[in-house]
Design a protein around this motif. Structure first.
Motif, short mmCIF file in Angstrom:
data_model
loop_
_atom_site.label_atom_id
_atom_site.label_comp_id
_atom_site.label_asym_id
_atom_site.label_seq_id
_atom_site.Cartn_x
_atom_site.Cartn_y
_atom_site.Cartn_z
N ALA A 218 7.39 -1.02 3.18
CA ALA A 218 7.06 -2.15 2.32
C ALA A 218 8.06 -2.27 1.18
N ALA A 219 8.48 -1.14 0.63
CA ALA A 219 9.45 -1.17 -0.47
C ALA A 219 10.82 -1.64 -0.01
N ALA A 220 11.14 -1.48 1.26
CA ALA A 220 12.45 -1.87 1.78
C ALA A 220 12.55 -3.36 2.07
N ILE A 221 11.45 -4.07 2.07
CA ILE A 221 11.46 -5.50 2.37
C ILE A 221 11.72 -6.27 1.08
N PRO A 222 12.66 -7.23 1.11
CA PRO A 222 12.95 -8.01 -0.11
C PRO A 222 11.69 -8.71 -0.63
N PRO B 122 2.68 -11.57 0.56
CA PRO B 122 1.24 -11.38 0.34
C PRO B 122 0.59 -10.49 1.40
N PHE B 123 1.05 -10.59 2.64
CA PHE B 123 0.51 -9.75 3.71
C PHE B 123 0.91 -8.29 3.50
N ILE B 124 2.15 -8.08 3.13
CA ILE B 124 2.65 -6.73 2.88
C ILE B 124 1.88 -6.09 1.72
N ASP B 125 1.73 -6.84 0.64
CA ASP B 125 1.01 -6.32 -0.53
C ASP B 125 -0.45 -6.03 -0.22
N LEU C 156 -1.85 -5.39 2.78
CA LEU C 156 -1.95 -4.24 3.68
C LEU C 156 -1.70 -2.94 2.92
N THR C 157 -0.68 -2.93 2.08
CA THR C 157 -0.38 -1.72 1.31
C THR C 157 -1.54 -1.34 0.40
N GLU C 158 -2.14 -2.33 -0.25
CA GLU C 158 -3.27 -2.05 -1.14
C GLU C 158 -4.52 -1.62 -0.36
N LEU C 159 -4.75 -2.21 0.79
CA LEU C 159 -5.90 -1.81 1.61
C LEU C 159 -5.75 -0.38 2.10
N VAL C 160 -4.56 -0.01 2.52
CA VAL C 160 -4.33 1.36 2.97
C VAL C 160 -4.46 2.32 1.79
#
Length: 107
Positions: free
Chosen positions: A52-56, A63-66, A68-72
Motif C-alpha cells: 500500500a505504501a508503494a502505490i502513489p 480509497p480502496f487501498i486505505d 483495506l489497510t485500515e480494516l486489516v
C-alpha cells in the motif's frame, strides 16, 4: 416451524460414534486453521502495508487501498473478527455518502 427433537443413543451406537469422530475432527481442523492464520497474519499484514505504501497516493484506487489497510489493521489484536460497527465506521470514512449538490438543479 419444526419442533425440537431429542435423540438418544446407546454407548455402542455406530451413528453416535461417527458423530463424535466428526465433531472431534471438525474441532481439530478449526484449531489447526486458527493456529495457521495466527502464524501467517503478521507477515501478510506487513506485506499489505508495504504494498500500500508503494502505490502513489494520487491513484483512483486510493480509497480502496486505505479502507483495506485500515480494516486489516482493525483485525490486529481481535479474537478473529472485526465487529460490524467497526466495518461500517471504516467504510463510511473512506466511502462517505454523496450529499446532494445544492447548486445543481434539474430543469
Amino acid at each position: 416451524m419444526g419442533l425440537p427433537i431429542q435423540m438418544w443413543h446407546t454407548p455402542d451406537c455406530p451413528q453416535w460414534t461417527i458423530m463424535q469422530i466428526n465433531f472431534e475432527a471438525g474441532s481439530r481442523r478449526i484449531k489447526e486453521q486458527d493456529a495457521w492464520a495466527k502464524g501467517v497474519f503478521p507477515a501478510a499484514h506487513e506485506r499489505l502495508k508495504q504494498a500500500a505504501a508503494a502505490i502513489p497516493p494520487s491513484t483512483p484506487a486510493q480509497p480502496f487501498i486505505d479502507a483495506l489497510t485500515e480494516l486489516v489493521q482493525a483485525q490486529v489484536g481481535t479474537d478473529g473478527s472485526v465487529v460490524l460497527h467497526r466495518w461500517a465506521e471504516i467504510l463510511e470514512r473512506h466511502f462517505p455518502p454523496r450529499l446532494p449538490d445544492p447548486d445543481h438543479t434539474t430543469e
